[in-house]
Design an enzyme around this catalytic site. Structure first.
Site, mmCIF file in Angstrom:
data_model
loop_
_atom_site.group_PDB
_atom_site.id
_atom_site.type_symbol
_atom_site.label_atom_id
_atom_site.label_comp_id
_atom_site.label_asym_id
_atom_site.label_seq_id
_atom_site.Cartn_x
_atom_site.Cartn_y
_atom_site.Cartn_z
ATOM 1 N N THR A 26 0.764 -1.235 -0.005
ATOM 2 C CA THR A 26 0.051 -0.024 0.082
ATOM 3 C C THR A 26 0.711 1.259 -0.147
ATOM 4 O O THR A 26 2.044 1.169 0.180
ATOM 5 C CB THR A 26 -0.954 -0.016 1.217
ATOM 6 O OG1 THR A 26 -0.460 -0.036 2.718
ATOM 7 C CG2 THR A 26 -1.790 -1.199 1.276
ATOM 8 N N ASP A 27 0.226 2.354 -0.384
ATOM 9 C CA ASP A 27 0.986 3.592 -0.187
ATOM 10 C C ASP A 27 0.724 4.206 1.071
ATOM 11 O O ASP A 27 0.021 3.399 2.103
ATOM 12 C CB ASP A 27 0.191 4.499 -1.300
ATOM 13 C CG ASP A 27 -1.219 4.737 -1.245
ATOM 14 O OD1 ASP A 27 -1.777 4.557 -0.003
ATOM 15 O OD2 ASP A 27 -1.889 5.452 -2.171
ATOM 16 N N MET A 28 0.980 5.411 1.717
ATOM 17 C CA MET A 28 0.739 5.859 2.779
ATOM 18 C C MET A 28 -0.700 6.120 3.369
ATOM 19 O O MET A 28 -1.135 6.114 4.506
ATOM 20 C CB MET A 28 1.392 7.472 2.776
ATOM 21 C CG MET A 28 2.854 7.455 2.721
ATOM 22 S SD MET A 28 3.746 9.146 2.729
ATOM 23 C CE MET A 28 3.194 9.615 4.356
#
Length: 128
Positions: free
Chosen positions: A14-16
């Site tokens: 995932t991203d942030m």
């Protein structure tokens, strides 16, 4: 015939914001393709030693909805068409019954020299 491959979204996917980074869908469908080929009884290591490998020639991706951290996903793989040197697949990533990502993938067989070659007989037989 539909092949299903189950996976879970990990933090590293995932991203942030906890949303699956777009390039990781390609990893998910690649894993599913490898599992699909294995399930057909094709030994890709033996093929490589014999001088034949698979390569993605074309992929068209449609990002429909985001997958999230800790989601349980399923990748469905279907054969759309087959020719002597290529196979076209539809691969869909689902969460439950919800379509999140869809792709059309064209795979080709290549020789050691990188030239197109016929799909291995075992794969052609498995797809008929």
């Amino acid at each position: 015939m539909v092949h299903r491959f189950e996976l879970r979204v990990y933090y590293e996917d995932t991203d942030m914001g906890g949303i699956v980074y777009h390039a990781n869908y390609l990893k998910f469908v690649e894993r599913a393709r490898s599992d699909w080929v294995r399930g057909l009884g094709i030994d890709q290591n033996a093929l490589r030693q014999a001088g034949v490998v698979f390569a993605v020639r074309r992929i068209v991706s449609d990002f429909l909805k985001p997958a999230l951290f800790d989601d349980c996903l399923s990748v469905e793989t279907r054969v759309l068409s087959r020719k002597p040197a290529r196979v076209v697949l539809e691969q869909v990533v689902l969460r439950g019954g919800e379509r999140l990502y869809a792709s059309e993938v064209t795979l080709v067989a290549l020789s050691r020299a990188g030239a197109p070659t016929r799909l291995p007989q075992a794969l052609r037989d498995a797809l008929t």
